[in-house]
Design a protein around this motif. Structure first.
Motif, PDB file in Angstrom:
ATOM      1  N   ASN A  66     -13.752  12.146  -1.250  1.00 35.53           N
ATOM      2  CA  ASN A  66     -14.492  10.926  -1.551  1.00 35.53           C
ATOM      3  C   ASN A  66     -15.640  10.747  -0.574  1.00 35.53           C
ATOM      4  O   ASN A  66     -15.543  11.142   0.591  1.00 35.53           O
ATOM      5  N   PRO A  67     -16.743  10.143  -1.020  1.00 36.40           N
ATOM      6  CA  PRO A  67     -17.890   9.961  -0.132  1.00 36.40           C
ATOM      7  C   PRO A  67     -17.540   9.282   1.191  1.00 36.40           C
ATOM      8  O   PRO A  67     -18.032   9.685   2.248  1.00 36.40           O
ATOM      9  N   GLY A 125      -6.126   5.334   5.252  1.00 35.15           N
ATOM     10  CA  GLY A 125      -6.700   6.045   4.115  1.00 35.15           C
ATOM     11  C   GLY A 125      -7.420   5.113   3.163  1.00 35.15           C
ATOM     12  O   GLY A 125      -7.518   3.899   3.375  1.00 35.15           O
ATOM     13  N   GLY A 126      -7.930   5.697   2.060  1.00 37.17           N
ATOM     14  CA  GLY A 126      -8.688   4.916   1.096  1.00 37.17           C
ATOM     15  C   GLY A 126      -7.880   3.803   0.456  1.00 37.17           C
ATOM     16  O   GLY A 126      -8.389   2.699   0.237  1.00 37.17           O
ATOM     17  N   SER A 127      -6.604   4.084   0.136  1.00 38.65           N
ATOM     18  CA  SER A 127      -5.772   3.053  -0.480  1.00 38.65           C
ATOM     19  C   SER A 127      -5.490   1.916   0.490  1.00 38.65           C
ATOM     20  O   SER A 127      -5.450   0.737   0.104  1.00 38.65           O
ATOM     21  N   ASP A 128      -5.285   2.256   1.760  1.00 36.57           N
ATOM     22  CA  ASP A 128      -5.048   1.232   2.773  1.00 36.57           C
ATOM     23  C   ASP A 128      -6.291   0.368   2.956  1.00 36.57           C
ATOM     24  O   ASP A 128      -6.193  -0.868   3.038  1.00 36.57           O
ATOM     25  N   VAL A 136       0.869  -1.175   0.000  1.00 37.73           N
ATOM     26  CA  VAL A 136       0.000   0.000   0.000  1.00 37.73           C
ATOM     27  C   VAL A 136       0.903   1.222   0.000  1.00 37.73           C
ATOM     28  O   VAL A 136       1.674   1.421   0.937  1.00 37.73           O
ATOM     29  N   PRO A 137       0.869   2.048  -1.059  1.00 43.84           N
ATOM     30  CA  PRO A 137       1.824   3.160  -1.169  1.00 43.84           C
ATOM     31  C   PRO A 137       1.424   4.407  -0.382  1.00 43.84           C
ATOM     32  O   PRO A 137       1.909   5.486  -0.678  1.00 43.84           O
ATOM     33  N   PHE A 138       0.547   4.245   0.580  1.00 42.29           N
ATOM     34  CA  PHE A 138       0.122   5.344   1.432  1.00 42.29           C
ATOM     35  C   PHE A 138       0.013   4.848   2.869  1.00 42.29           C
ATOM     36  O   PHE A 138       0.082   3.646   3.131  1.00 42.29           O
ATOM     37  N   ALA A 139      -0.169   5.776   3.795  1.00 43.53           N
ATOM     38  CA  ALA A 139      -0.226   5.428   5.214  1.00 43.53           C
ATOM     39  C   ALA A 139      -1.478   4.634   5.546  1.00 43.53           C
ATOM     40  O   ALA A 139      -2.460   4.634   4.800  1.00 43.53           O
ATOM     41  N   ALA A 140      -1.432   3.975   6.675  1.00 46.60           N
ATOM     42  CA  ALA A 140      -2.581   3.209   7.142  1.00 46.60           C
ATOM     43  C   ALA A 140      -3.763   4.131   7.434  1.00 46.60           C
ATOM     44  O   ALA A 140      -3.589   5.261   7.883  1.00 46.60           O
TER      45      ALA A 140
END
Length: 326
Positions: free
Chosen positions: A213-214, A53-56, A47-51
């Motif tokens: 994002n919603p 968030g949406g990507s996590d 996951v290229p972002f922090a825990a």
């Protein structure tokens, strides 16, 4: 702060973070399963972002979902944040040929190479699955005199209007650039580290608008702490909580933009490994786990696999380059 200045500053920070990402990627070249026809042992979902968030959330949902439809499969999540996603993508670049790595991707895969010089593009990876689309909402405080997207554009021509964005090169920057170009708005943007900081800036009155994002704002909308002016889409959401939010198109603002969410693997995969992951992704797409994820994050289900996902990335790259590279 103008977006051009913010992008230049972000590029400098990105170069430092990118060097670290490339180094860590090359150090992991001997990962288990390199070059094989299928993964051997535990798989890593990068996951290229922090825990948090949406990507996590997407990465963990897919990791659990793939394991649930594939007997014996174990998928661990590894957050490698930095450089607005570039550290994680660079890390995956160093895993070329290995079927033991996946990455939870979104629009930064296209926006970063369009904005700054990096050693990767979407062509360096193996597209596995596009999960769906995340159309953003234009939001403001309830006490703002602005009541629609069209009115936001009009207000920005009469006075200075600030909008918070998550990162200087991400989807939010694209949305407001399109709003300025297509609707004649003159909205200035202020970049923050993520959706949480952006929302805090709106709630605190540091900025008047945000494109979020919603799933990021549904709690604040329910509590009456924010109001939604429009969704940047050509069709309304069907979720009951969002069904009353008009689209930008309804309001005469021709701006439609969705952040995609998906999964990629390293480039150079054995064809059998590529088929293994696409087959697993198709099973996931037909499972309750996929439906639960889509509903919990208020996404529009738009699954695409393999070459269809690759075609989507190629088309979306052209659209984003026209905006981000300015």
């Amino acid at each position: 702060m103008r977006r051009s200045r913010a992008t230049a500053a972000a590029a400098g920070a990105l170069a430092v973070a990118l060097a670290a990402g490339c180094a860590s990627g090359s150090a992991g070249e001997s990962a288990a399963g390199t070059g094989g026809p299928r993964p051997v042992g535990p798989v890593t979902m990068v996951v290229p972002f922090a825990a948090g968030g949406g990507s996590d959330i997407a990465g963990r949902a897919v990791a659990d979902g793939l394991a649930s439809v594939t007997p014996g499969l174990r998928v661990d999540v590894d957050n490698r944040e930095g450089g607005q996603g570039a550290v994680g993508y660079s890390y995956l670049l160093g895993k070329r040929g290995s079927p033991n790595f996946l990455l939870a991707t979104e629009t930064s895969l296209l926006a970063i190479p369009a904005a700054v010089e990096v050693p990767f593009s979407h062509r360096d990876y193996t597209p596995i699955m596009k999960l769906g689309h995340d159309y953003t909402l234009l939001v403001t405080r309830p006490d703002s005199p602005i009541t629609s997207c069209a009115q936001a554009a009009e207000a920005s021509r009469q006075r200075r209007v600030l909008a918070g964005i998550s990162g200087a090169m991400g989807p939010d920057a694209v949305v407001f650039d399109q709003l300025n170009r297509e609707a004649g708005a003159r909205i200035d943007t202020v970049p923050y580290q993520g959706g949480g900081e952006t929302m805090a800036a709106v709630l605190g009155g540091q900025v008047e608008l945000a494109s979020l994002n919603p799933s990021e704002v549904i709690g604040q909308l329910r509590a009456g702490e924010l109001k939604a002016l429009c969704v940047f889409a050509d069709q309304r959401y069907t979720y009951p909580e969002l069904a009353d939010v008009p689209t930008s198109v309804e309001q005469g603002v021709p701006v439609v933009f969705a952040q995609f969410r998906g999964v990629i693997a390293p480039g150079g995969l054995n064809p059998r490994a590529r088929r293994y992951w696409i087959d697993a992704a198709r099973r996931f797409a037909g499972s309750p786990a996929y439906r639960d994820y889509i509903a919990s994050e208020y996404l529009q289900p738009r699954p695409a696999f393999g070459e269809d996902f690759a075609d989507y990335l190629a088309a979306a790259r052209t659209d984003i380059e026209q905006v981000v590279s300015r």
